[in-house]
Write a protein that holds these residues in place. Structure first.
Motif, PDB file in Angstrom:
ATOM      1  N   LYS A 148       0.850  -1.187   0.000  1.00  0.00           N
ATOM      2  CA  LYS A 148       0.000   0.000   0.000  1.00  0.00           C
ATOM      3  C   LYS A 148       0.889   1.241   0.000  1.00  0.00           C
ATOM      4  O   LYS A 148       1.758   1.393   0.864  1.00  0.00           O
ATOM      5  CB  LYS A 148      -0.920   0.002   1.223  1.00  0.00           C
ATOM      6  CG  LYS A 148      -2.011  -1.057   1.167  1.00  0.00           C
ATOM      7  CD  LYS A 148      -2.989  -0.886   2.323  1.00  0.00           C
ATOM      8  CE  LYS A 148      -4.118  -1.903   2.223  1.00  0.00           C
ATOM      9  NZ  LYS A 148      -4.966  -1.679   1.030  1.00  0.00           N
ATOM     10  N   LYS A 150       1.621   5.303   0.301  1.00  0.00           N
ATOM     11  CA  LYS A 150       1.113   6.387   1.132  1.00  0.00           C
ATOM     12  C   LYS A 150       1.653   7.730   0.657  1.00  0.00           C
ATOM     13  O   LYS A 150       2.769   7.826   0.138  1.00  0.00           O
ATOM     14  CB  LYS A 150       1.521   6.171   2.602  1.00  0.00           C
ATOM     15  CG  LYS A 150       0.909   4.926   3.250  1.00  0.00           C
ATOM     16  CD  LYS A 150      -0.598   5.064   3.423  1.00  0.00           C
ATOM     17  CE  LYS A 150      -1.194   3.865   4.142  1.00  0.00           C
ATOM     18  NZ  LYS A 150      -2.664   4.017   4.320  1.00  0.00           N
ATOM     19  N   ASP A 156      -3.931   7.547   1.596  1.00  0.00           N
ATOM     20  CA  ASP A 156      -3.794   6.444   0.650  1.00  0.00           C
ATOM     21  C   ASP A 156      -3.402   6.974  -0.734  1.00  0.00           C
ATOM     22  O   ASP A 156      -3.995   7.925  -1.231  1.00  0.00           O
ATOM     23  CB  ASP A 156      -5.108   5.673   0.541  1.00  0.00           C
ATOM     24  CG  ASP A 156      -5.426   4.898   1.813  1.00  0.00           C
ATOM     25  OD1 ASP A 156      -4.480   4.558   2.545  1.00  0.00           O
ATOM     26  OD2 ASP A 156      -6.615   4.634   2.060  1.00  0.00           O
ATOM     27  N   GLU A 159      -1.634   1.287  -4.664  1.00  0.00           N
ATOM     28  CA  GLU A 159      -0.926   0.042  -4.361  1.00  0.00           C
ATOM     29  C   GLU A 159       0.001  -0.350  -5.494  1.00  0.00           C
ATOM     30  O   GLU A 159      -0.287  -0.101  -6.675  1.00  0.00           O
ATOM     31  CB  GLU A 159      -1.918  -1.113  -4.141  1.00  0.00           C
ATOM     32  CG  GLU A 159      -2.660  -1.083  -2.830  1.00  0.00           C
ATOM     33  CD  GLU A 159      -3.505  -2.332  -2.633  1.00  0.00           C
ATOM     34  OE1 GLU A 159      -3.773  -2.672  -1.471  1.00  0.00           O
ATOM     35  OE2 GLU A 159      -3.897  -2.970  -3.634  1.00  0.00           O
TER      36      GLU A 159
END
Length: 446
Positions: A148, A150, A156, A159
């Motif tokens: 994931k 960041k 977020d 990915e």
């Protein structure tokens, strides 16, 4: 880029072109993938070594125990028919020929990715709820996991999907928006080296290469076989032929890389010598690059050929022989252009594999092996040697794995090693970095 009055080809999928001829996808015209899907066309786009997954309608969840599925299931009519009902996911990583999905889950991050990685303009892009997904084929080593991403503020950012049992949806209805997934850019996934990816400064946890090698960086264990560095590298043939702008940006990775060119400047840059006594080879690369450009925008006129050469000549001046004139070099280029048969992007491996399957098997294959795949790989080596002439040829176990549809490249590594033991091949140079091993085929005495 226009040259000598050349008219650039229309930009694909509703994209526009800048004054330099580069394709701009800032305002893409999406293709809906929510309705009926032609599985055959989807396989042609992604590759026949890619495992598609049936998902329940309007979900991201594959049905059943999909971890047990293999590429062999893609040959079953019942399974292919099932794919036409519901959403479709794509198995990622080694299970699908090292196909990965870079999910950018923030609309504002799309532009930074494209600005830093212009080659992403020329690979498959899809869109679900936000941002987009860039689909790539990895050459050489890459982080085989899902991470994931960041932002610097902890939000977020999407990915990196490449791990075991990782998958990404490519067709159907998004479960959150109720709208179809879209193809923003209907290109085949590019082959790229992981080190070519430049991460935007907004990403707080950019991925780094993870090679998992012993201290001497020469061998690693894989599926019970010790595989040499050479057998896990990328051929300087098809895979690097397919690295469109990736190869241009990262040319230093391998002086023999042959990415397909998209602009005249790309062609000239790829053909630039970085030392004396390279001009024969570099002019042949330039000639093959022009053949690729012709596939995009039509056959070049004599004026256009002269203009391309003049641009190369001006930039290569410091490495040219002082006793050789402009006209002599141009004659050399024009002769290379006349003799070039394979455009960059139509790789040597593809040609050799086709010949291996069409010609009678060599005695070295028939006398040593019963398995048809092993025999065909011996024939492939023979054809690669014929193309290479007196020079050794490049070949990696990952390419053999892909061509023969093996589950693991370790199997292919064992095959190549056995060829050396039987003296069918001699390993002339071990692979290093993104360059595969070089072999010489020992023709049977007549």
């Amino acid at each position: 880029m226009q040259c000598g009055g050349a008219r650039p080809a229309a930009a694909p999928n509703g994209a526009s072109r800048s004054s330099s001829g580069a394709v701009i996808f800032g305002k893409p015209r999406p293709i809906s993938t929510g309705g009926f899907v032609n599985v055959k066309e989807l396989r042609e786009l992604l590759g026949h070594d890619v495992l598609l997954l049936h998902c329940k309608p309007r979900t991201k969840k594959p049905s059943g125990s999909w971890g047990k599925l293999t590429i062999a299931d893609m040959e079953k009519p019942d399974y292919l028919a099932k794919l036409e009902r519901g959403n479709i996911g794509v198995a990622l990583g080694a299970k699908s020929g090292n196909l990965i999905a870079l999910d950018v889950d923030d609309d504002t991050l799309v532009a930074p990715y494209l600005e830093l990685n212009p080659f992403l303009n020329y690979t498959l892009q899809t869109h679900g709820a936000r941002g987009r997904v860039f689909w790539l084929r990895m050459a050489g080593d890459y982080p085989a996991k899902t991470v994931k991403l960041k932002t610097q503020s902890g939000g977020d950012a999407g990915e990196w999907r490449a791990g075991k049992n990782s998958q990404s949806i490519i067709h159907g209805i998004h479960p959150d928006t109720g709208k179809p997934y879209q193809m923003l850019n209907k290109f085949k996934p590019l082959v790229a080296d992981f080190s070519s990816i430049v991460w935007p400064k907004e990403i707080s946890n950019p991925l780094k290469p993870e090679f998992d090698l012993p201290a001497n960086d020469t061998e690693r264990q894989s599926d019970g076989v010790t595989e040499s560095q050479s057998n896990r590298e990328t051929d300087v043939t098809d895979e690097t032929d397919a690295m469109v702008v990736v190869g241009v940006v990262s040319k230093a990775l391998s002086p023999l890389s042959e990415p397909a060119c998209l602009t005249i400047d790309d062609a000239v840059q790829l053909a630039m010598p970085d030392n004396a006594h390279q001009n024969n080879d570099r002019l042949f690369i330039l000639a093959r690059a022009v053949k690729t450009l012709e596939n995009q925008s039509g056959k070049f006129t004599p004026a256009q050929l002269r203009a391309v050469f003049s641009r190369w000549f001006q930039r290569a001046t410091e490495f040219l022989r002082p006793e050789q004139t402009h006209d002599e070099y141009m004659t050399q280029f024009l002769n290379a252009y006349a003799s070039a048969k394979i455009p960059l992007g139509e790789g040597v491996i593809t040609q050799a594999w086709k010949q291996a399957q069409e010609k009678p098997l060599p005695p070295e294959a028939v006398e040593n092996f019963e398995d048809q795949n092993l025999r065909l790989v011996v024939a492939l080596c023979r054809e690669l040697q014929i193309i290479a002439g007196q020079e050794p040829f490049y070949l990696s176990s990952r390419t053999v794995q892909r061509l023969t549809k093996q589950e693991s490249h370790a199997t292919a590594a064992r095959w190549l090693s056995s060829f050396c033991v039987l003296k069918i091949l001699d390993e002339v140079e071990k692979g290093k970095g993104v360059r595969a091993s070089r072999y010489r085929f020992n023709f049977a005495e007549k």
